[in-house]
Design a protein around this motif. Sequence first.
Motif, PDB file in Angstrom:
ATOM      1  N   GLN A  18     -27.024 -14.001  64.202  1.00 18.49           N
ATOM      2  CA  GLN A  18     -26.276 -15.305  65.359  1.00 18.49           C
ATOM      3  C   GLN A  18     -24.648 -14.694  64.792  1.00 18.49           C
ATOM      4  OE1 GLN A  18     -27.325 -19.082  65.247  1.00 18.49           O
ATOM      5  NE2 GLN A  18     -29.865 -18.259  65.495  1.00 18.49           N
ATOM      6  N   ALA A  19     -24.297 -14.277  63.288  1.00 16.05           N
ATOM      7  CA  ALA A  19     -22.900 -13.575  63.380  1.00 16.05           C
ATOM      8  C   ALA A  19     -22.705 -12.400  63.804  1.00 16.05           C
ATOM      9  CB  ALA A  19     -23.022 -13.880  62.022  1.00 16.05           C
ATOM     10  N   ALA A  20     -23.572 -11.889  63.612  1.00 15.08           N
ATOM     11  CA  ALA A  20     -23.383 -10.174  63.773  1.00 15.08           C
ATOM     12  C   ALA A  20     -22.844 -10.640  65.936  1.00 15.08           C
ATOM     13  CB  ALA A  20     -24.028  -9.105  64.315  1.00 15.08           C
ATOM     14  N   LEU A  21     -23.832 -11.164  66.165  1.00 20.57           N
ATOM     15  CA  LEU A  21     -23.527 -12.027  67.880  1.00 20.57           C
ATOM     16  C   LEU A  21     -21.781 -12.357  68.007  1.00 20.57           C
ATOM     17  CD1 LEU A  21     -25.366 -13.213  70.397  1.00 20.57           C
ATOM     18  CD2 LEU A  21     -22.870 -14.089  70.352  1.00 20.57           C
ATOM     19  N   SER A  22     -21.815 -13.104  67.330  1.00 16.81           N
ATOM     20  CA  SER A  22     -20.191 -13.303  67.302  1.00 16.81           C
ATOM     21  C   SER A  22     -19.208 -12.200  66.877  1.00 16.81           C
ATOM     22  CB  SER A  22     -19.359 -14.677  66.052  1.00 16.81           C
ATOM     23  OG  SER A  22     -18.456 -15.092  66.188  1.00 16.81           O
ATOM     24  N   ARG A  23     -19.473 -11.472  66.240  1.00 13.06           N
ATOM     25  CA  ARG A  23     -18.569 -10.205  65.340  1.00 13.06           C
ATOM     26  C   ARG A  23     -18.893  -9.513  66.497  1.00 13.06           C
ATOM     27  NH1 ARG A  23     -16.331  -9.172  60.863  1.00 13.06           N
ATOM     28  NH2 ARG A  23     -16.294 -11.368  60.972  1.00 13.06           N
ATOM     29  N   CYS A  24     -19.363  -9.042  67.387  1.00 15.92           N
ATOM     30  CA  CYS A  24     -19.837  -8.165  68.573  1.00 15.92           C
ATOM     31  C   CYS A  24     -19.330  -8.909  70.596  1.00 15.92           C
ATOM     32  CB  CYS A  24     -21.520  -8.229  69.110  1.00 15.92           C
ATOM     33  SG  CYS A  24     -21.585  -7.215  70.590  1.00 15.92           S
ATOM     34  N   SER A  25     -19.041 -10.350  69.894  1.00 12.42           N
ATOM     35  CA  SER A  25     -18.446 -10.894  71.016  1.00 12.42           C
ATOM     36  C   SER A  25     -16.724 -10.682  70.896  1.00 12.42           C
ATOM     37  CB  SER A  25     -18.589 -12.266  71.342  1.00 12.42           C
ATOM     38  OG  SER A  25     -18.017 -12.923  72.109  1.00 12.42           O
ATOM     39  N   GLN A  26     -16.143 -10.533  69.998  1.00  9.91           N
ATOM     40  CA  GLN A  26     -14.727 -10.447  69.594  1.00  9.91           C
ATOM     41  C   GLN A  26     -14.557  -9.263  69.864  1.00  9.91           C
ATOM     42  OE1 GLN A  26     -14.593 -12.126  65.159  1.00  9.91           O
ATOM     43  NE2 GLN A  26     -15.101 -14.060  66.022  1.00  9.91           N
ATOM     44  N   LEU A  27     -15.704  -8.291  69.753  1.00  7.27           N
ATOM     45  CA  LEU A  27     -14.498  -7.004  69.153  1.00  7.27           C
ATOM     46  C   LEU A  27     -14.861  -6.414  70.700  1.00  7.27           C
ATOM     47  CD1 LEU A  27     -16.885  -5.549  66.308  1.00  7.27           C
ATOM     48  CD2 LEU A  27     -14.221  -5.637  66.806  1.00  7.27           C
ATOM     49  N   SER A  28     -15.838  -6.705  71.552  1.00  3.33           N
ATOM     50  CA  SER A  28     -15.726  -6.328  72.846  1.00  3.33           C
ATOM     51  C   SER A  28     -14.890  -6.506  73.517  1.00  3.33           C
ATOM     52  CB  SER A  28     -16.935  -7.225  73.330  1.00  3.33           C
ATOM     53  OG  SER A  28     -17.882  -6.663  75.434  1.00  3.33           O
ATOM     54  N   LEU A  29     -14.252  -7.730  73.489  1.00  4.05           N
ATOM     55  CA  LEU A  29     -12.871  -8.671  74.238  1.00  4.05           C
ATOM     56  C   LEU A  29     -12.226  -8.524  74.133  1.00  4.05           C
ATOM     57  CD1 LEU A  29     -14.670 -12.306  73.941  1.00  4.05           C
ATOM     58  CD2 LEU A  29     -14.748 -11.352  76.270  1.00  4.05           C
ATOM     59  N   ALA A  30     -12.202  -8.056  72.724  1.00 14.16           N
ATOM     60  CA  ALA A  30     -10.924  -7.126  72.291  1.00 14.16           C
ATOM     61  C   ALA A  30     -10.192  -5.076  72.845  1.00 14.16           C
ATOM     62  CB  ALA A  30     -10.976  -6.893  70.558  1.00 14.16           C
ATOM     63  N   LEU A  31     -11.990  -4.852  72.880  1.00 17.92           N
ATOM     64  CA  LEU A  31     -11.927  -3.760  73.455  1.00 17.92           C
ATOM     65  C   LEU A  31     -12.467  -2.681  74.667  1.00 17.92           C
ATOM     66  CD1 LEU A  31     -13.549  -2.165  70.009  1.00 17.92           C
ATOM     67  CD2 LEU A  31     -11.466  -1.873  70.602  1.00 17.92           C
ATOM     68  N   SER A  32     -12.330  -4.302  75.221  1.00 16.53           N
ATOM     69  CA  SER A  32     -13.481  -4.362  76.860  1.00 16.53           C
ATOM     70  C   SER A  32     -14.267  -3.660  76.757  1.00 16.53           C
ATOM     71  CB  SER A  32     -12.070  -3.648  77.823  1.00 16.53           C
ATOM     72  OG  SER A  32     -11.425  -4.860  78.138  1.00 16.53           O
ATOM     73  N   ALA A  33     -15.391  -3.600  75.992  1.00 21.49           N
ATOM     74  CA  ALA A  33     -16.671  -2.446  75.775  1.00 21.49           C
ATOM     75  C   ALA A  33     -17.464  -3.024  76.484  1.00 21.49           C
ATOM     76  CB  ALA A  33     -16.692  -2.312  74.152  1.00 21.49           C
ATOM     77  N   ALA A  34     -18.606  -2.290  76.728  1.00 18.71           N
ATOM     78  CA  ALA A  34     -20.025  -2.966  77.476  1.00 18.71           C
ATOM     79  C   ALA A  34     -20.783  -3.231  76.976  1.00 18.71           C
ATOM     80  CB  ALA A  34     -20.382  -1.380  78.467  1.00 18.71           C
ATOM     81  N   VAL A  35     -21.593  -4.403  76.132  1.00 17.27           N
ATOM     82  CA  VAL A  35     -22.338  -4.404  75.167  1.00 17.27           C
ATOM     83  C   VAL A  35     -23.820  -4.322  76.174  1.00 17.27           C
ATOM     84  CG1 VAL A  35     -23.266  -6.163  73.734  1.00 17.27           C
ATOM     85  CG2 VAL A  35     -20.650  -5.707  74.503  1.00 17.27           C
ATOM     86  N   ASP A  36     -24.853  -3.988  74.591  1.00 17.00           N
ATOM     87  CA  ASP A  36     -26.609  -3.806  74.902  1.00 17.00           C
ATOM     88  C   ASP A  36     -26.818  -4.716  74.356  1.00 17.00           C
ATOM     89  OD1 ASP A  36     -26.233  -1.754  77.453  1.00 17.00           O
ATOM     90  OD2 ASP A  36     -26.081  -0.692  75.984  1.00 17.00           O
ATOM     91  N   VAL A  37     -27.260  -5.357  73.989  1.00 18.63           N
ATOM     92  CA  VAL A  37     -28.805  -5.814  73.295  1.00 18.63           C
ATOM     93  C   VAL A  37     -30.263  -5.252  73.085  1.00 18.63           C
ATOM     94  CG1 VAL A  37     -28.869  -8.690  72.297  1.00 18.63           C
ATOM     95  CG2 VAL A  37     -26.857  -8.442  74.084  1.00 18.63           C
ATOM     96  N   VAL A  38     -30.272  -5.199  71.889  1.00 18.19           N
ATOM     97  CA  VAL A  38     -31.706  -4.641  71.944  1.00 18.19           C
ATOM     98  C   VAL A  38     -32.262  -5.617  70.529  1.00 18.19           C
ATOM     99  CG1 VAL A  38     -31.146  -3.337  70.642  1.00 18.19           C
ATOM    100  CG2 VAL A  38     -33.034  -2.867  71.508  1.00 18.19           C
ATOM    101  N   SER A  39     -33.423  -6.006  71.703  1.00 19.72           N
ATOM    102  CA  SER A  39     -34.510  -7.059  71.041  1.00 19.72           C
ATOM    103  C   SER A  39     -35.751  -6.059  70.226  1.00 19.72           C
ATOM    104  CB  SER A  39     -34.661  -8.169  71.032  1.00 19.72           C
ATOM    105  OG  SER A  39     -35.647  -9.022  69.758  1.00 19.72           O
ATOM    106  N   VAL A  40     -36.054  -6.183  69.047  1.00 18.53           N
ATOM    107  CA  VAL A  40     -36.860  -4.651  68.602  1.00 18.53           C
ATOM    108  C   VAL A  40     -38.507  -5.622  68.584  1.00 18.53           C
ATOM    109  CG1 VAL A  40     -37.800  -3.467  66.975  1.00 18.53           C
ATOM    110  CG2 VAL A  40     -35.373  -2.921  67.721  1.00 18.53           C
ATOM    111  N   VAL A  41     -39.500  -5.216  68.812  1.00 18.10           N
ATOM    112  CA  VAL A  41     -40.788  -6.137  68.218  1.00 18.10           C
ATOM    113  C   VAL A  41     -41.626  -4.751  67.669  1.00 18.10           C
ATOM    114  CG1 VAL A  41     -43.338  -6.802  69.207  1.00 18.10           C
ATOM    115  CG2 VAL A  41     -40.887  -7.253  70.645  1.00 18.10           C
ATOM    116  N   ASP A  42     -42.034  -5.502  66.318  1.00 17.72           N
ATOM    117  CA  ASP A  42     -42.125  -3.549  65.339  1.00 17.72           C
ATOM    118  C   ASP A  42     -43.585  -4.493  64.549  1.00 17.72           C
ATOM    119  OD1 ASP A  42     -42.449  -2.645  63.198  1.00 17.72           O
ATOM    120  OD2 ASP A  42     -41.515  -3.356  61.664  1.00 17.72           O
TER     121      ASP A  42
END
Length: 149
Positions: A18-42
């Motif tokens: 969740q902290a990584a999601l928050s940081r990803c959101s900030q970076l995405s908005l700052a860099l205008s970056a496309a975001v993929d989210v991956v959830s892994v079933v192991d």
Amino acid sequence: MSSLFRMLLVYDGTAESQAALSRCSQLSLALSAAVDVVSVVDPAGANAHSAGMLSDLAYSRLEEFARHTLQTAIGKLADSGVTAHGYLTFGRTADAVSRHAANFNSDIVVVGHRTQKGFLRWLGERPVHLDLAERLRGSTIVTVTLPSA
């Protein structure tokens, strides 16, 4: 608007992710970056934790939980103004994330990390971000930890 960067968020619903999601959101908005989210079933990891007794029902519950977790992450990013695409993958986390990052040319991989203490530091598994750093040449790995209490 075309994106200059492509980001990959590894999300499993933990406080660290969740902290990584928050940081990803900030970076995405700052860099205008496309975001993929991956959830892994192991399933192999879950099977090892259950002493080899993972039933079909338990396996389907793992997959259902991962799908729900993935939708939660996409919803939280949307609330922040970030459009994201979600992917559910299967296998060991480092393998699945490396495969996805290579296939989708991810420039930045954002992953949460919990710092282990004491004997767990020596007995636990190797942190995913270390494996990713070795495998993903040319990608930036952003490791997000929680502040110390």
